[in-house]
Design an enzyme around this catalytic site. Sequence first.
Site, PDB file in Angstrom:
ATOM      1  N   LEU A 252       0.903   1.687  -2.433  1.00 14.56           N
ATOM      2  CA  LEU A 252      -0.226   1.282  -1.594  1.00 14.56           C
ATOM      3  C   LEU A 252      -0.077   1.772  -0.150  1.00 14.56           C
ATOM      4  O   LEU A 252       0.926   1.495   0.510  1.00 14.56           O
ATOM      5  CB  LEU A 252      -0.332  -0.255  -1.600  1.00 14.56           C
ATOM      6  CG  LEU A 252      -1.527  -0.828  -0.826  1.00 14.56           C
ATOM      7  CD1 LEU A 252      -2.840  -0.393  -1.437  1.00 14.56           C
ATOM      8  CD2 LEU A 252      -1.435  -2.343  -0.754  1.00 14.56           C
ATOM      9  N   ASP A 253      -1.103   2.476   0.345  1.00 14.12           N
ATOM     10  CA  ASP A 253      -1.173   2.905   1.737  1.00 14.12           C
ATOM     11  C   ASP A 253       0.027   3.745   2.160  1.00 14.12           C
ATOM     12  O   ASP A 253       0.384   3.789   3.335  1.00 14.12           O
ATOM     13  CB  ASP A 253      -1.315   1.694   2.674  1.00 14.12           C
ATOM     14  CG  ASP A 253      -2.595   0.912   2.407  1.00 14.12           C
ATOM     15  OD1 ASP A 253      -3.570   1.525   1.953  1.00 14.12           O
ATOM     16  OD2 ASP A 253      -2.608  -0.307   2.639  1.00 14.12           O
ATOM     17  N   ALA A 254       0.640   4.408   1.207  1.00 14.95           N
ATOM     18  CA  ALA A 254       1.830   5.199   1.514  1.00 14.95           C
ATOM     19  C   ALA A 254       1.618   6.687   1.289  1.00 14.95           C
ATOM     20  O   ALA A 254       2.537   7.482   1.428  1.00 14.95           O
ATOM     21  CB  ALA A 254       3.020   4.713   0.688  1.00 14.95           C
TER      22      ALA A 254
END
Lengths: 309, 309, 309, 309
Positions: A252-254
């Site tokens: 996530l969001d990486a």
Amino acid sequence: MVESVTTTAAGRRPARCDDGAVERRYVLTLGCPDRTGIVARLSTVLAEAGATIVEASYHADESSGWFFTRQVVLAASVAASAEQLRTRFAAVAAELGPETEWTLHDTDERKRVVLLVSREPHCLRDLLGRAADGELPAEVVAVVGNHQDLEPLTAAHGVPFHHVPFPADPAERGPAFARVRELVDAHDPHAVVLARFMQVLPAELCEHWAGRALNIHHSFLPSFVGARPYHQAFARGVKLVGATCHYVTAELDAGPIVEQDVIRVDHGDSPADMVRQGRDIERLVLSRGLRWHLEDRVLVHGGTTVVFT
Amino acid sequence: MVESVTTTAAGRRPARCDDGAVERRYVLTLGCPDRTGIVARLSTVLAEAGATIVEASYHADESSGWFFTRQVVLAASVAASAEQLRTRFAAVAAELGPETEWTLHDTDERKRVVLLVSREPHCLRDLLGRAADGELPAEVVAVVGNHQDLEPLTAAHGVPFHHVPFPADPAERGPAFARVRELVDAHDPHAVVLARFMQVLPAELCEHWAGRALNIHHSFLPSFVGARPYHQAFARGVKLVGATCHYVTAELDAGPIVEQDVIRVDHGDSPADMVRQGRDIERLVLSRGLRWHLEDRVLVHGGTTVVFT
Amino acid sequence: MVESVTTTAAGRRPARCDDGAVERRYVLTLGCPDRTGIVARLSTVLAEAGATIVEASYHADESSGWFFTRQVVLAASVAASAEQLRTRFAAVAAELGPETEWTLHDTDERKRVVLLVSREPHCLRDLLGRAADGELPAEVVAVVGNHQDLEPLTAAHGVPFHHVPFPADPAERGPAFARVRELVDAHDPHAVVLARFMQVLPAELCEHWAGRALNIHHSFLPSFVGARPYHQAFARGVKLVGATCHYVTAELDAGPIVEQDVIRVDHGDSPADMVRQGRDIERLVLSRGLRWHLEDRVLVHGGTTVVFT
Amino acid sequence: MVESVTTTAAGRRPARCDDGAVERRYVLTLGCPDRTGIVARLSTVLAEAGATIVEASYHADESSGWFFTRQVVLAASVAASAEQLRTRFAAVAAELGPETEWTLHDTDERKRVVLLVSREPHCLRDLLGRAADGELPAEVVAVVGNHQDLEPLTAAHGVPFHHVPFPADPAERGPAFARVRELVDAHDPHAVVLARFMQVLPAELCEHWAGRALNIHHSFLPSFVGARPYHQAFARGVKLVGATCHYVTAELDAGPIVEQDVIRVDHGDSPADMVRQGRDIERLVLSRGLRWHLEDRVLVHGGTTVVFT
């Protein structure tokens, strides 16, 4: 011998999407393990094709040992079709090794974008407006929403809207995601944009759209991953809030970051104020990131990007 | 009745430290649980003292229910000494409840700053230079370093330098920190600045200097806590790097943030390039944060700050 | 045939001045009327010399029809001395036509900078500090002031200070400027920096130092040419103030711009506040502009610059 | 006595337009020659009305000797109608002298905006979108264009579009301007926005709409007054381009500035690139300036503005 490559040196000319009648171009990108001779090899192929280069960028990353380039040539200057050029570059790429990744885009082939949305209109409205005004080098071919709220806005721009309701229980969302995938893939899009979609894509969908799915996260990553980043920012008392456009990956969001920007806030700004001010940054960052992606300016390697602006 | 408070309304005048001959002022700050009547109560005290207000700022934070104010008055307009004013405000503060925190600073009392440094000169040099040029409303009374590298630079500015060697083993640094504390406390400073000190203060020292110790962290917090933030930023591929000035607390890099700023970087910037560009942001952010602290513009409550700029 | 140019393609490596032990490099810049074949011609010369290219930038300006390039090669990779390389490039330049301008700098030759100052210390202090910390790829060899105020600051950095008093009557300043010219020229400097010198250079001096004299103007040019720009900015009510680093030409504040930046101000900022805040922008803009000039990143043509950052 | 003003001190609460259901408020602005007692006088009136103040800002300008304030109170807390409050403030204003200017706005009265446009859609589209999404505290009641291009976009938002053709000869445009005036005045708007209208208003129209007509100029004023500012910026070689939102006055592009911002450009940007990038800044600057104007945050005095953000 020198003469044979002279045509590669012609002046760079703007190849931007909003210049009115822009000449047809071929856009080459290439990434491979760095070694001597790559530039010369590519230049020679272009030169032998008689290509007039209008933009040329190079980057070699010391830490990863990777080489990146993007070259734009006038199609009219090339004594070969895009397909013929591709054949030649495939041969070069083979020489450069099995890890080589390259693309050659013909600007006469208009790119297609699908937008995934939920209830918040601001990013959708901005992108539809830019597409309508010729500020994006692509056509928005479909919008998929897990709510119906944004159907009228989408319809007003003449774009098909597909409603895929999502069950409240995350564990039961598999069929919904499958339907989204089907709707998106029907267009074989060059970009799938999560324009405040607010749903975490399952890993296999991240993998399936790898390098094509762009998300706008409403914080300056890696700060404030996950939900309600403006509220997290308020609680931490930061003095700037931001937004991040990144490729979607399973973590996530990486994913690799394409663009980021920030805006100053102060103690007088409530979370609601930050939400409002943040919208302007989200719009800017997403539209820039998407534009660069569509113009083949973004090359991904490892977890980061090279952006040739 | 109205007349009795008329003197509070006079025009704000610049009360900045670098205006050459600035008139003597009293600077009041106050924070307490919000309730009706606070402004009126304070205004009346000032009015009854005949004070000419030159700056006035208010903030009430809904989420915490806390009220904050900062008022600057011309000393010459007040028919009372600073000590007499303090007595009156102590009474008001007592009315406002036991949680009330307030200060009243007489600008004729020059503030004292102690700097803690290691080997990197850029923040030390910047602060010593600003102090020399009258850009900081304070005197740098001492510099303490865990290496001797910065002694000549400090000496050239006529400031005493104290060298306190730190053992390599963190577990054995207690006596060194005790010596630093002793050296610092000898000056009873208004600010203890960790100007790239590169040592994590023990919890009891954080507590001892609470509200007075400022650190410059070379990232945009909460991103990249801890060591080598520019290398972390490079690895994550962010498009902006920043710096954060914050109060030191026992939890590493988690203290209340005073100021932050960022600068754009791109794929062509190595970690070394980010280090170099980041220095400019560190200097700016630390000098701004320290200046605001010294001018009593920063009020801390919970984990965040109100900064009346 | 391709092999003969392979060595031009090696990975770019940081060539920055503050990396500690940086390998010796040759820096080539070239500007000429654009035509096909220039890049190939230059690449071949470098390739035949066995040069490893660590930075390469190109720009062709459509409006002026001019071509610009900057290339950095590792000296150790070149089977020729700087002088031999210069001989080869002189031949290429001759082929490219009489308007061609080019330079080849050997980073082992340390550049020399002379600073012209008046009474304001902030830019002088900043540049002396950066030079001392290795942030500028040059040595400050002399400071010339029309007042003595800044002599101690200069002396503290071990740099010779020359005082040249200026008569009050502008019409009588000829001999003073002649003396300044003599003092400066004695060092044959690569850059003459007007670090808040506050004197308008006579046209013949502008001409004499053309392309080497840099000024910092304390406004965002072309706004607020001439005296007291912050006061002009205050009177106009602008919401941002800025600074501009530009080459000095005979027309006041009209020379080619190297770098600009701005900072936000508001109605609460007096002219004195703007002066103070502006100093930070002046320091940043001047130090960036000077650094780029010294690294041969700035190419001037017509009234504008190409800055390869 | 203190008790009588206690109700003025209640905590500030967000009074922003996009918070969903925002409580009804009264917004007071006042400007007058500075003298002692103004704040006390106003506070007392509000206190006697039982008003809960949610925002309060003050500024006294030394150079002009003018005092400015903006206060926001919860309507529900006031034991008086807006009209009754106006009567009381009229009495206070009379005391403060004939030059006093003040307004009291009831947020239940929705403000009206008329937009003047030509052919460029980007500002119109942005403002219509923000109005539709509740980001502007006003209704766009009409759009007037001197070309028909933007009629469909306007109609799609349900807003009436009026086409007023302008003759090619500027000397013959009087009747067209008269028609525009008539169409605009029919709505008695709080703001007349020249959203890239590209026509210079005649002096009498500037006078007629003084303080209500906002223009977006596509440069960082006072740089590049007049036509084709991006082309002027390109020719001058500036490193930042900007936009300015200002009140319209008879002197071209010289009215009081409300907001400005800039974006970085470089030698690779053609005038067309600057035009494209500038659109983002124009949209942001105009929407911020208009929002602040509509929220009564902008007070004009002399040729400059106080903006209470």
